[in-house]
Enzyme design. Structure first.
Site: not given
Ligand code: 2RA
Length: 354
Positions: A130, A261
């Site tokens: 990710c 993120h």
């Protein structure tokens, strides 16, 4: 007959988001959707597109009749079971780290290298980590236009990158430290956590408090000063972009954010690049939302982006001292595009060619 989709790891943190994504699609190409999980979760009932589904146990027979099997499980589970699914005739789309750097397994981000979906000699397609994935739509679009040569990245990674355990730990830590006026004396947060019955030895965040803190250690330590997340950013970026010699340096940091993120990206190109030209590239990419008006306080941040599918880009600047170089900030929901959504998009592309 419409293809059968299996979701392995249906009850985990990413699996749950995956079901949310499937439920949110206007239409899906699937006939049967089969939910698979460990024996512990087998028998659980989950609603998928208005129908109640019973989770079945992960066994070889669970893949019988499956056309596409998505895996949202730990590396060792994928390493063992994705080949079983492939042997039984399914195309496995795997979100773990088990196959990402295997030369015979494509590592796919549809916006960047969708053509690789059909090149799968092992019957397995990998989904990137990710952290890498959160910046790939942006970098892929810029690379096509300006030719990427160097990449320096600092990540600000959310607790959910470490799964449900990471989310639970962050909430527990926040509760233990709030309202106590901590943060002025070295070690006071650590001490408060130990006192509250949250030993740091049990933390998934490198034995360091995450509440009121940042932790410059993501993933596992790999030697020579590098953590696994940093090496993944380097190796996976090279493979996805198809630039085997790309110069990459990453510092990965865990921050007290639940989900989404962020990355500060410093990217150098072989051709001249301006902020205006980069804005045009971002605006032309359907999976990117450009939020770049710093004077009015408009830029992406995790609290505004969580739960969204696109990659958010802002703070685009021409580096003052580096030619042909842009600095920018990216935010992406690590459980959606960073994991479940990208896997699902790949699965749909596979289905389109069956
Ligand atoms: C993390 N990138 O944030 C990892 C999850 N796959 O920990």
């Amino acid at each position: 007959k419409s293809p059968t989709l299996a979701l392995v790891g249906a009850t985990g943190a990413v699996g749950t988001v995956m079901i949310d994504i499937i439920n949110g699609r206007e239409s899906v190409p699937w006939g049967e959707i089969r939910l698979i999980a460990s024996a512990r979760s087998a028998g659980k009932k989950i609603m998928v597109r208005g129908d109640e589904h019973t989770v079945v146990e992960l066994t070889p027979q669970a893949f019988d009749g499956v056309d596409v099997a998505m895996f949202d499980v730990p590396d060792e589970v994928s390493a063992r079971w994705a080949p079983v699914a492939a042997e039984r005739g399914a195309v496995a789309v795997d979100n773990s780290g088990a196959f990402r750097m295997d030369d015979e397994v494509p590592l796919v981000v549809p916006e960047v290298n969708a053509d690789k979906v059909s090149q799968r000699p092992k019957g397995i397609i990998a989904n990137p980590n990710c952290t890498t994935l959160s910046m790939m739509a942006a970098l892929g679009a810029l690379h096509r236009e300006f030719g990427l040569t160097e990449l320096v990245v600092a990540s600000y990674q959310a607790a959910s990158g470490a799964g449900q355990e990471g989310i639970d730990r962050l909430y527990a830590e926040l509760e233990a430290v709030s309202g106590k006026g901590l943060g002025n004396k070295a070690g006071d947060v650590r001490q408060a956590l130990e006192t509250a019955g949250l030993p740091l030895a049990d933390s998934p965040f490198a034995g360091t408090p995450l509440a009121m803190n940042v932790v410059p250690a993501a993933g596992s330590y790999k030697g020579d000063g590098w953590f696994s997340e940093e090496l993944k950013v380097r190796n996976e970026s090279r493979k996805i972009l198809g630039i085997s010699e790309l110069k990459v340096s990453a510092t990965c940091v865990r921050v007290p954010v639940v989900t989404t993120h962020s990355l500060a990206v410093h990217a150098t190109f072989s051709r001249e690049v301006t902020v205006e030209a980069a804005h045009k590239v971002f605006e032309a990419q359907p999976s990117i939302v450009l939020v770049d008006d710093p004077e009015s306080g408009r830029f992406p941040s995790p609290a505004e982006v969580v739960g969204a599918d696109p990659t958010y880009v802002g703070r685009v600047r021409q580096a003052l001292d580096f030619p042909n170089t842009l600095d920018f900030f990216v935010c992406g929901d690590n459980l959606r595009k960073g994991a479940a959504l990208n896997t699902y998009e790949v699965a749909e592309r596979v289905a389109a060619d069956l």
